[in-house]
Design a protein around this motif. Structure first.
Motif, short mmCIF file in Angstrom:
data_model
loop_
_atom_site.label_atom_id
_atom_site.label_comp_id
_atom_site.label_asym_id
_atom_site.label_seq_id
_atom_site.Cartn_x
_atom_site.Cartn_y
_atom_site.Cartn_z
N VAL A 1 2.31 1.23 5.14
CA VAL A 1 1.08 2.07 5.37
C VAL A 1 1.53 3.45 6.22
N ILE A 2 1.81 2.87 7.61
CA ILE A 2 2.19 4.04 8.25
C ILE A 2 3.58 5.05 7.93
N THR A 3 4.44 4.23 7.54
CA THR A 3 5.84 4.71 7.14
C THR A 3 5.61 5.84 6.10
N ILE B 1 2.71 7.35 4.99
CA ILE B 1 1.84 8.57 5.60
C ILE B 1 2.75 9.36 6.35
N PHE C 1 1.08 -1.18 0.07
CA PHE C 1 -0.05 -0.05 0.00
C PHE C 1 0.91 1.18 -0.09
#
Lengths: 373, 307
Positions: free
Chosen positions: A155-157, A159, A95
């Motif tokens: 996904v977190i990185t 963002i 993602f």
């Protein structure tokens, strides 16, 4: 944990597989678009306007004249790049929410080099755009490396890296690269080193659109006509099996995200050289996030991405005419786009509407993996 | 030296103000994510609530009514997220992104419809600062912590309450179990979908408090895009605080402090952009350092299908 992007696996003849594949590819976007426009009509009614008049103006504003068409192409171009950035990663089971930041990295690269090399004239264009591809590639590889070697979820990185990229670009635009004058932003690039417009009839539409189409073709060839592309898709379809077959998961993870980054970076460069000519602070927002909707609407296929981007671009373009012809604020377009994105992966909703077979079509919109695993 | 001591009070006061919306949103994210639903829509939940709060306060003249309309809007948007993720099994990341874009587009649209133009809304009555007797008279820290708006005091109270609810009550146990092993929760006769609806709904209400504080505490008006990434910083605080209310509040205070200090020092020494990066960079380091997979609730991000 199962990862299942890609074409749905039907049974029976190849012909039937193709049919279900195409039907599935069209079903989810079709339902999402239809419901979104239906909801939009209710909103238009609520503002005291006639939905038919509003939508007619919308279509006219998107494709009703050469000028409208040119405006649509102008808005479509960056969305093709950011849509491809999401799609390539998605095909590899990843993602990429980082298109927004990757576009900024490309844009600030172009804003900087475009000014430095502006005296070279048109020769500067390919040099600057190549640099955007490289910086986008490097920036995009960061979440890949963080995932492959440190287990940090992309996904977190991606963002978080969006904001790091935007802050970095804004720092550069306001300090080392700041123009003389009151407006915060970089110097303006010489017109000779900009991407030329297609023709006066199409307004500000520029050849960047064709660069975007070319990028879509390259992505298609890469994914479906090269060994590397086969590996990327194999890793996306079944990491376990791909690993067993000797494909290196880490390398493919890094490459998929880096290629995504290079596409969004190129998109940022094309925006600077084709549309803006410099980076103002604040710079255009949400092209990266809307790329997610474009990719999902286009089922993460380059052809679909171009069509999805044309729809998003057309809506944005047509909304101006709609605001002019009725009292409906042009921001309605953003609402419609958000609703499409909201609904485009809603498996059970489509199931409710068209029956149980919807689940067979769902493959391709889901990466069913937890952030914690 | 005298200057430095004199600056501590204002810096602390600004720290608390910067941190308050982050703490609210992070606590909200905690409920959602502990139940197994990723909520990257915190930004949008805050934004729509900040707007709804101003609309409520504008038409009634009451900040309290504004808070209620903010809570209502946050709840509705959170329920849309829950409906998509839990009932319709849409992708949670996609739905969260869509919530953010919907709030941004929706507030832009409604600004024109309700107030006639975009940009900034008319001024409204916000929550005034209320000094707590005695406590606010403590030297240096008194005014910083105890001469703030009611919403800040609500935030102080909520941190231990959320901790207690999540770690010391049967509801909290079920919520956490739903995010870790939904199969087991289901087997035990607890409705997984309902627990997730509760988790996401609570995230909407808490993020709404954060949004209301932005438009009716920090400022007294709504400005388009005024959350300006705070929902994502709250997400960072949540991860940095390892999905624990105390940890998340601590992280939010740290991020607030970094901003407060920068406002005071010379921009030439430390460009604000690098301080703004801090929460995001720290979160990436934490995720990479602790091997991200180990700390998030195990079932987060996955729709639960009853077999």
């Amino acid at each position: 944990m199962s990862v299942e992007p890609g074409a749905p696996e039907g049974r029976g003849s190849a012909f039937r597989r193709m049919l279900t594949g195409t039907a599935g590819a069209l079903l989810f976007p079709f339902v999402a678009i239809l419901l979104s426009f239906f909801l939009g009509a209710i909103i238009v009614l609520a503002t005291g306007n006639n939905p038919v008049t509003a939508y007619a103006a919308l279509v006219k504003g998107a494709v009703g004249s050469p000028l409208a068409l040119g405006r649509t192409l102008l808005y479509t171009t960056p969305l093709i790049f950011t849509g491809l950035a999401v799609a390539v990663a998605f095909r590899a089971g990843l993602f990429n929410i980082g298109g927004e930041g990757q576009l900024y990295i490309g844009a600030i690269t172009a804003a900087w080099l475009g000014v430095s090399l502006g005296s070279l004239g048109p020769v500067a264009i390919p040099i600057v755009l190549t640099a955007c591809v490289i910086t986008g590639f490097l920036w995009g590889s960061l979440p890949g490396i963080l995932k492959a070697y440190f287990g940090a979820h992309e996904v977190i990185t991606t963002i978080m890296l969006n904001f790091v990229a935007i802050d970095l670009a804004y720092y550069l635009a306001q300090h080392p690269l700041r123009q003389r004058g009151p407006i915060p932003g970089t110097e303006t690039i010489d017109y000779a080193a900009r991407i030329p417009t297609i023709g006066t009839a199409l307004g500000r539409a520029n050849y960047g659109f064709f660069i975007a189409i070319l990028a879509a073709v390259v992505v298609y060839l890469l994914l479906w006509r090269t060994r590397r592309g086969f590996e990327l898709r194999a890793v996306g379809l079944s990491p376990g099996a791909a690993n067993y077959a000797g494909m290196r998961l880490g390398l493919n993870t890094i490459l998929a995200l880096a290629i995504g980054g290079s596409l969004a970076g190129l998109g940022g460069g094309v925006e600077i050289l084709g549309v803006y000519g410099n980076m103002d602070v604040p710079f255009v927002t949400n092209l990266g996030f809307n790329g997610i909707g474009v990719a999902l609407l286009g089922r993460n296929h380059p052809v679909g991405v171009v069509l999805g981007a044309l729809l998003f671009g057309g809506l944005t373009s047509g909304a101006q005419e709609m605001q002019f012809a009725t009292d409906v604020p042009l921001q309605l377009a953003n609402v419609l786009l958000a609703v499409i994105l909201l609904l485009v992966t809603a498996t059970k909703l489509v199931e409710l509407i068209v029956g149980k077979r919807a689940r067979d079509f769902a493959a391709g919109t889901h990466l069913e993996k937890g952030l914690g695993s | 030296m005298q200057d430095l001591i004199g600056a501590i009070g204002p810096i602390l006061q600004s720290t608390v103000r910067n941190a308050t919306p982050l703490v609210f949103a992070a606590l909200g994210g905690l409920f959602s994510e502990r139940s197994g639903v990723v909520n990257i829509g915190l930004e949008g939940l805050m934004l729509i609530s900040a707007f709804a709060g101003v609309v409520g306060a504008h038409f009634t003249g009451s900040a309290l009514v504004g808070l209620l309309t903010a809570l209502g809007a946050g709840l509705i948007f959170a329920l849309i997220h829950a409906l998509m993720c839990v009932t319709f099994e849409a992708d949670q990341i996609i739905s969260g992104t869509a919530i953010n874009l919907l709030a941004l587009g929706g507030t832009g649209f409604l600004m024109v419809v309700i107030f006639g133009s975009g940009g900034t809304s008319p001024r409204v009555n916000g929550f005034e600062s209320v000094a707590i007797p005695l406590l606010s008279k403590i030297p240096v820290i008194g005014a910083a912590f105890f001469d703030q708006s009611l919403l800040v005091y609500l935030m102080y109270v909520l941190v231990p309450i959320v901790y207690f609810v999540v770690f010391r009550t049967p509801f909290g146990l079920r919520l956490r179990a739903t995010g870790e092993v939904p199969e087991a929760v289901d087997t035990a006769g607890v409705n997984v979908a309902r627990m997730r609806y509760y988790g996401v709904a609570l995230s909407g209400l808490l993020a709404a408090c954060g949004g209301a504080y932005l438009s009716m505490g920090l400022l007294s008006a709504f400005t388009e895009g005024m959350t300006n990434g705070r929902g994502f910083i709250a997400l960072a605080a949540l991860i940095f605080g390892r999905w624990n209310p105390i940890g998340a509040a601590g992280a939010a205070l740290l991020f607030g402090l970094a901003q407060a200090v920068t406002f005071r020092v010379n921009e030439q020494t430390l460009p604000i952009e690098f301080v703004d990066m801090l929460p995001y960079v720290l979160t990436i380091i934490v995720l990479a350092g602790f091997g991200g997979r180990a700390i998030a609730p195990a079932a987060i991000g996955k729709p639960y299908r009853k077999e």
